[in-house]
Design a protein around this motif. Structure first.
Motif, PDB file in Angstrom:
ATOM      1  N   GLY A 125       0.823  -1.211   0.000  1.00 13.03           N
ATOM      2  CA  GLY A 125       0.000   0.000   0.000  1.00 13.03           C
ATOM      3  C   GLY A 125       0.853   1.256   0.000  1.00 13.03           C
ATOM      4  N   THR A 126       1.904   1.252   0.833  1.00 17.53           N
ATOM      5  CA  THR A 126       2.811   2.397   0.888  1.00 17.53           C
ATOM      6  C   THR A 126       3.507   2.604  -0.448  1.00 17.53           C
ATOM      7  OG1 THR A 126       3.215   2.096   3.258  1.00 17.53           O
ATOM      8  CG2 THR A 126       4.862   3.338   2.019  1.00 17.53           C
ATOM      9  N   SER A 127       4.065   1.528  -0.994  1.00 11.33           N
ATOM     10  CA  SER A 127       4.827   1.642  -2.239  1.00 11.33           C
ATOM     11  C   SER A 127       3.930   2.030  -3.416  1.00 11.33           C
ATOM     12  CB  SER A 127       5.547   0.325  -2.537  1.00 11.33           C
ATOM     13  OG  SER A 127       6.549   0.092  -1.587  1.00 11.33           O
ATOM     14  N   TYR A 128       2.724   1.482  -3.450  1.00  9.90           N
ATOM     15  CA  TYR A 128       1.828   1.790  -4.573  1.00  9.90           C
ATOM     16  C   TYR A 128       1.354   3.237  -4.489  1.00  9.90           C
ATOM     17  CZ  TYR A 128      -1.503   0.604  -8.284  1.00  9.90           C
ATOM     18  OH  TYR A 128      -2.187   0.522  -9.470  1.00  9.90           O
ATOM     19  N   HIS A 129       1.014   3.687  -3.290  1.00 13.04           N
ATOM     20  CA  HIS A 129       0.646   5.096  -3.115  1.00 13.04           C
ATOM     21  C   HIS A 129       1.811   5.999  -3.525  1.00 13.04           C
ATOM     22  CE1 HIS A 129      -0.501   8.882  -1.396  1.00 13.04           C
ATOM     23  NE2 HIS A 129       0.322   8.782  -0.364  1.00 13.04           N
ATOM     24  N   ALA A 130       3.029   5.620  -3.135  1.00 13.41           N
ATOM     25  CA  ALA A 130       4.210   6.422  -3.479  1.00 13.41           C
ATOM     26  C   ALA A 130       4.389   6.509  -4.992  1.00 13.41           C
ATOM     27  CB  ALA A 130       5.458   5.812  -2.837  1.00 13.41           C
ATOM     28  N   LEU A 131       4.334   5.368  -5.657  1.00  9.64           N
ATOM     29  CA  LEU A 131       4.601   5.325  -7.099  1.00  9.64           C
ATOM     30  C   LEU A 131       3.443   5.889  -7.922  1.00  9.64           C
ATOM     31  CD1 LEU A 131       6.207   1.765  -7.265  1.00  9.64           C
ATOM     32  CD2 LEU A 131       7.413   3.939  -7.561  1.00  9.64           C
ATOM     33  N   LYS A 132       2.231   5.612  -7.496  1.00  4.82           N
ATOM     34  CA  LYS A 132       1.065   6.003  -8.302  1.00  4.82           C
ATOM     35  C   LYS A 132       0.644   7.450  -8.049  1.00  4.82           C
ATOM     36  CE  LYS A 132      -3.815   4.819  -9.062  1.00  4.82           C
ATOM     37  NZ  LYS A 132      -4.962   4.020  -8.561  1.00  4.82           N
ATOM     38  N   GLN A 133       0.349   7.771  -6.781  1.00  7.33           N
ATOM     39  CA  GLN A 133      -0.158   9.113  -6.495  1.00  7.33           C
ATOM     40  C   GLN A 133       0.960  10.153  -6.363  1.00  7.33           C
ATOM     41  OE1 GLN A 133      -1.812   6.479  -4.692  1.00  7.33           O
ATOM     42  NE2 GLN A 133      -3.701   6.685  -5.887  1.00  7.33           N
ATOM     43  N   ARG A 134       2.031   9.819  -5.653  1.00 10.76           N
ATOM     44  CA  ARG A 134       3.055  10.814  -5.366  1.00 10.76           C
ATOM     45  C   ARG A 134       4.063  10.981  -6.498  1.00 10.76           C
ATOM     46  NH1 ARG A 134       1.663  14.355  -2.953  1.00 10.76           N
ATOM     47  NH2 ARG A 134       3.367  14.811  -1.516  1.00 10.76           N
ATOM     48  N   ALA A 135       4.431   9.877  -7.169  1.00  7.93           N
ATOM     49  CA  ALA A 135       5.423   9.975  -8.248  1.00  7.93           C
ATOM     50  C   ALA A 135       4.801  10.054  -9.630  1.00  7.93           C
ATOM     51  CB  ALA A 135       6.370   8.771  -8.185  1.00  7.93           C
ATOM     52  N   PRO A 211      25.233   3.851 -12.870  1.00  8.72           N
ATOM     53  CA  PRO A 211      24.385   3.039 -13.766  1.00  8.72           C
ATOM     54  C   PRO A 211      23.451   3.843 -14.657  1.00  8.72           C
ATOM     55  CG  PRO A 211      24.246   2.282 -11.482  1.00  8.72           C
ATOM     56  CD  PRO A 211      24.875   3.630 -11.467  1.00  8.72           C
ATOM     57  N   VAL A 212      23.084   5.070 -14.234  1.00  8.40           N
ATOM     58  CA  VAL A 212      22.074   5.825 -14.975  1.00  8.40           C
ATOM     59  C   VAL A 212      22.686   6.938 -15.822  1.00  8.40           C
ATOM     60  CG1 VAL A 212      21.571   7.554 -13.206  1.00  8.40           C
ATOM     61  CG2 VAL A 212      19.729   6.777 -14.723  1.00  8.40           C
ATOM     62  N   GLY A 213      23.895   7.395 -15.457  1.00 12.43           N
ATOM     63  CA  GLY A 213      24.552   8.441 -16.226  1.00 12.43           C
ATOM     64  C   GLY A 213      23.978   9.812 -15.964  1.00 12.43           C
ATOM     65  N   ALA A 214      24.289  10.737 -16.859  1.00 12.96           N
ATOM     66  CA  ALA A 214      23.933  12.146 -16.667  1.00 12.96           C
ATOM     67  C   ALA A 214      22.426  12.389 -16.698  1.00 12.96           C
ATOM     68  CB  ALA A 214      24.614  12.995 -17.747  1.00 12.96           C
ATOM     69  N   GLU A 215      21.675  11.502 -17.336  1.00 15.81           N
ATOM     70  CA  GLU A 215      20.219  11.726 -17.433  1.00 15.81           C
ATOM     71  C   GLU A 215      19.544  11.670 -16.074  1.00 15.81           C
ATOM     72  OE1 GLU A 215      17.948   7.704 -18.429  1.00 15.81           O
ATOM     73  OE2 GLU A 215      19.555   8.066 -19.883  1.00 15.81           O
ATOM     74  N   GLY A 216      20.085  10.899 -15.121  1.00 17.97           N
ATOM     75  CA  GLY A 216      19.527  10.827 -13.779  1.00 17.97           C
ATOM     76  C   GLY A 216      18.278   9.964 -13.691  1.00 17.97           C
ATOM     77  N   TYR A 217      17.813   9.791 -12.468  1.00 17.82           N
ATOM     78  CA  TYR A 217      16.640   8.948 -12.208  1.00 17.82           C
ATOM     79  C   TYR A 217      15.369   9.796 -12.225  1.00 17.82           C
ATOM     80  CZ  TYR A 217      20.177   5.680 -10.499  1.00 17.82           C
ATOM     81  OH  TYR A 217      21.270   4.849 -10.388  1.00 17.82           O
ATOM     82  N   ASP A 218      14.349   9.281 -12.890  1.00 17.79           N
ATOM     83  CA  ASP A 218      13.067   9.979 -12.907  1.00 17.79           C
ATOM     84  C   ASP A 218      12.407   9.973 -11.530  1.00 17.79           C
ATOM     85  OD1 ASP A 218      12.889  10.550 -15.801  1.00 17.79           O
ATOM     86  OD2 ASP A 218      12.824   8.370 -15.979  1.00 17.79           O
ATOM     87  N   VAL A 219      12.538   8.866 -10.822  1.00 19.14           N
ATOM     88  CA  VAL A 219      11.918   8.714  -9.506  1.00 19.14           C
ATOM     89  C   VAL A 219      12.933   8.071  -8.566  1.00 19.14           C
ATOM     90  CG1 VAL A 219      10.086   7.576  -8.175  1.00 19.14           C
ATOM     91  CG2 VAL A 219       9.587   8.505 -10.439  1.00 19.14           C
ATOM     92  N   ILE A 220      13.023   8.599  -7.334  1.00 18.91           N
ATOM     93  CA  ILE A 220      13.852   7.996  -6.295  1.00 18.91           C
ATOM     94  C   ILE A 220      12.981   7.758  -5.070  1.00 18.91           C
ATOM     95  CG2 ILE A 220      15.829   8.292  -4.746  1.00 18.91           C
ATOM     96  CD1 ILE A 220      17.115  10.067  -6.897  1.00 18.91           C
ATOM     97  N   LEU A 221      12.935   6.502  -4.601  1.00 16.57           N
ATOM     98  CA  LEU A 221      12.261   6.174  -3.350  1.00 16.57           C
ATOM     99  C   LEU A 221      13.311   6.059  -2.269  1.00 16.57           C
ATOM    100  CD1 LEU A 221      10.057   4.939  -5.468  1.00 16.57           C
ATOM    101  CD2 LEU A 221       9.255   3.726  -3.449  1.00 16.57           C
ATOM    102  N   ASP A 222      13.269   6.981  -1.316  1.00  8.24           N
ATOM    103  CA  ASP A 222      14.242   6.979  -0.226  1.00  8.24           C
ATOM    104  C   ASP A 222      13.591   6.383   1.020  1.00  8.24           C
ATOM    105  OD1 ASP A 222      16.217   7.369   1.603  1.00  8.24           O
ATOM    106  OD2 ASP A 222      16.077   9.551   1.628  1.00  8.24           O
ATOM    107  N   ILE A 223      13.946   5.122   1.296  1.00  8.78           N
ATOM    108  CA  ILE A 223      13.390   4.420   2.446  1.00  8.78           C
ATOM    109  C   ILE A 223      14.455   4.296   3.531  1.00  8.78           C
ATOM    110  CG2 ILE A 223      12.048   2.365   3.092  1.00  8.78           C
ATOM    111  CD1 ILE A 223      11.687   1.901   0.040  1.00  8.78           C
ATOM    112  N   ARG A 241      11.174  13.102  -9.327  1.00  2.41           N
ATOM    113  CA  ARG A 241      10.359  13.084  -8.110  1.00  2.41           C
ATOM    114  C   ARG A 241      11.102  12.284  -7.050  1.00  2.41           C
ATOM    115  NH1 ARG A 241       9.029  12.010 -13.113  1.00  2.41           N
ATOM    116  NH2 ARG A 241       7.489  10.350 -12.783  1.00  2.41           N
ATOM    117  N   PHE A 242      11.454  12.942  -5.945  1.00  5.16           N
ATOM    118  CA  PHE A 242      12.173  12.321  -4.842  1.00  5.16           C
ATOM    119  C   PHE A 242      11.162  12.045  -3.736  1.00  5.16           C
ATOM    120  CE2 PHE A 242      14.638  12.104  -0.992  1.00  5.16           C
ATOM    121  CZ  PHE A 242      15.845  11.520  -1.364  1.00  5.16           C
TER     122      PHE A 242
END
Length: 332
Positions: A125-135, A211-223, A241-242
């Motif tokens: 529930g936490t991860s899905y809310h994070a990825l779907k609504q917040r990110a 691993p991602v290079g200069a383009e960076g990560y679209d989403v970071i989940l900091d747990i 989105r961090f």
């Protein structure tokens, strides 16, 4: 009934297994005969008086249970008796029975065993809310998950994979990386178990960036938090989105100029309050999660099971950041 009791603030060693009176349901409540209780990081915080909510003592930890409704209070449909449910009870779950609001029940699909049910809603529930609504995660985007072998982290790896993202999993041991890899992580990053200062933070930022290079990560989940957060934020993409999810390594101090330079969002993820403030959206999330589960695309990874008499050991493992996936306390 038997219950794990906290009578004073402290670590897991302060918990006691006692005989206490059976709970009775108040108006609007039910009693659940508990079959299993998921162990989550808030359980460690709440017995130390370090959580947002501080129940009066004595109380039992355990905010996520699975079991069978055995009794209902005034105003609750008697048809609930006998139903298999998950209860998000806040605390009180490490016991043979617990009373809770009928509104906090989630029906369990027939295909789901009790131990998996007790390890499901809080993390997925936490991860899905994070990825779907917040990110607002879109297929094809890149996602970096810190603490990727813990309960919420591993759920995020599975869900981001199911949502079509490119998943980068970061953990502190090869064993944990293997767990994340088995659940769908495409790229794995081994980070140090301790990041004491600025030189190590700079090195860690380079590890995350490689691993991602200069383009960076679209989403970071900091747990994880602590000195892991800033190095991760330095590798975020433009308009990334961090997501702030948890702090087992301590609450991070973030230089907000990075948010300006990256044009990124820093978003908090408070799943418990989301379920209260947006109940309809939460119900839709739960229905979608069970569909994904029954399709075989996600399944809780339970690394250890303990009885009520071993609940302190379960919390010790979690507090020591040794858990992989979920730990469950089984009852009866």
């Amino acid at each position: 009934m038997k219950a794990v009791i906290s009578r004073e603030a402290g670590g897991p060693d302060t918990l006691l297994l006692e005989d206490v009176p059976d709970p009775r349901p108040a108006a609007g409540e039910v009693v659940i005969d508990v079959k299993a209780c998921g162990v989550n990081f808030p359980d460690v915080l709440i017995i130390n008086d370090q959580y947002q909510f501080k129940p009066s003592r004595p109380f039992s930890p355990g905010g996520e249970v699975a079991g069978i409704v055995s009794e209902v209070g005034e105003g609750v449909d008697p048809a609930l008796i006998g139903q298999r449910v998950i209860g998000l009870v806040g605390w009180g779950g490490m016991a043979e029975r617990v009373a809770t609001s009928a509104g906090k029940l989630v029906p369990i699909p027939d295909s789901m065993p009790f131990d998996e049910a007790a390890a499901f809603i809080a993390t997925y529930g936490t991860s899905y809310h994070a990825l779907k609504q917040r990110a607002r995660l879109a297929s094809g985007e890149s996602v970096l998950v810190l603490g990727a072998a813990g309960g919420v982290g591993l759920a995020a790896v599975e869900l981001a994979t199911a949502m079509g993202a490119r998943v980068f999993a970061a953990t502190s041991s090869e064993e944990k990386l293997n767990v994340a890899r088995a659940r769908g992580a495409g790229t794995c990053i081994l980070y140090p178990g301790d990041v004491p200062g600025v030189p190590e933070m700079r090195d860690l930022a380079e590890q995350f960036r490689a691993p991602v290079g200069a383009e960076g990560y679209d989403v970071i989940l900091d747990i994880v938090g602590g000195n892991y957060s800033e190095p991760a934020l330095r590798t975020i993409a433009w308009k990334g989105r961090f997501l702030v999810v948890g702090f087992p390594a301590g609450i991070a101090k973030m230089p907000l100029n990075l948010a300006l330079l990256k044009g990124c969002d820093i978003a908090g993820v408070f799943y418990g309050l989301f379920t209260e403030k947006e109940p309809d959206e939460n119900r839709r999330n739960n229905a979608e999660l069970f569909e994904i589960y029954e399709a075989g695309r996600i399944r809780p990874h339970i690394s250890a099971r303990f009885g009520l008499d071993e609940a302190a050991r379960a919390l010790d493992l979690l507090a020591g950041r040794q858990a992989q996936g979920k730990i469950v306390v089984t009852v009866g």
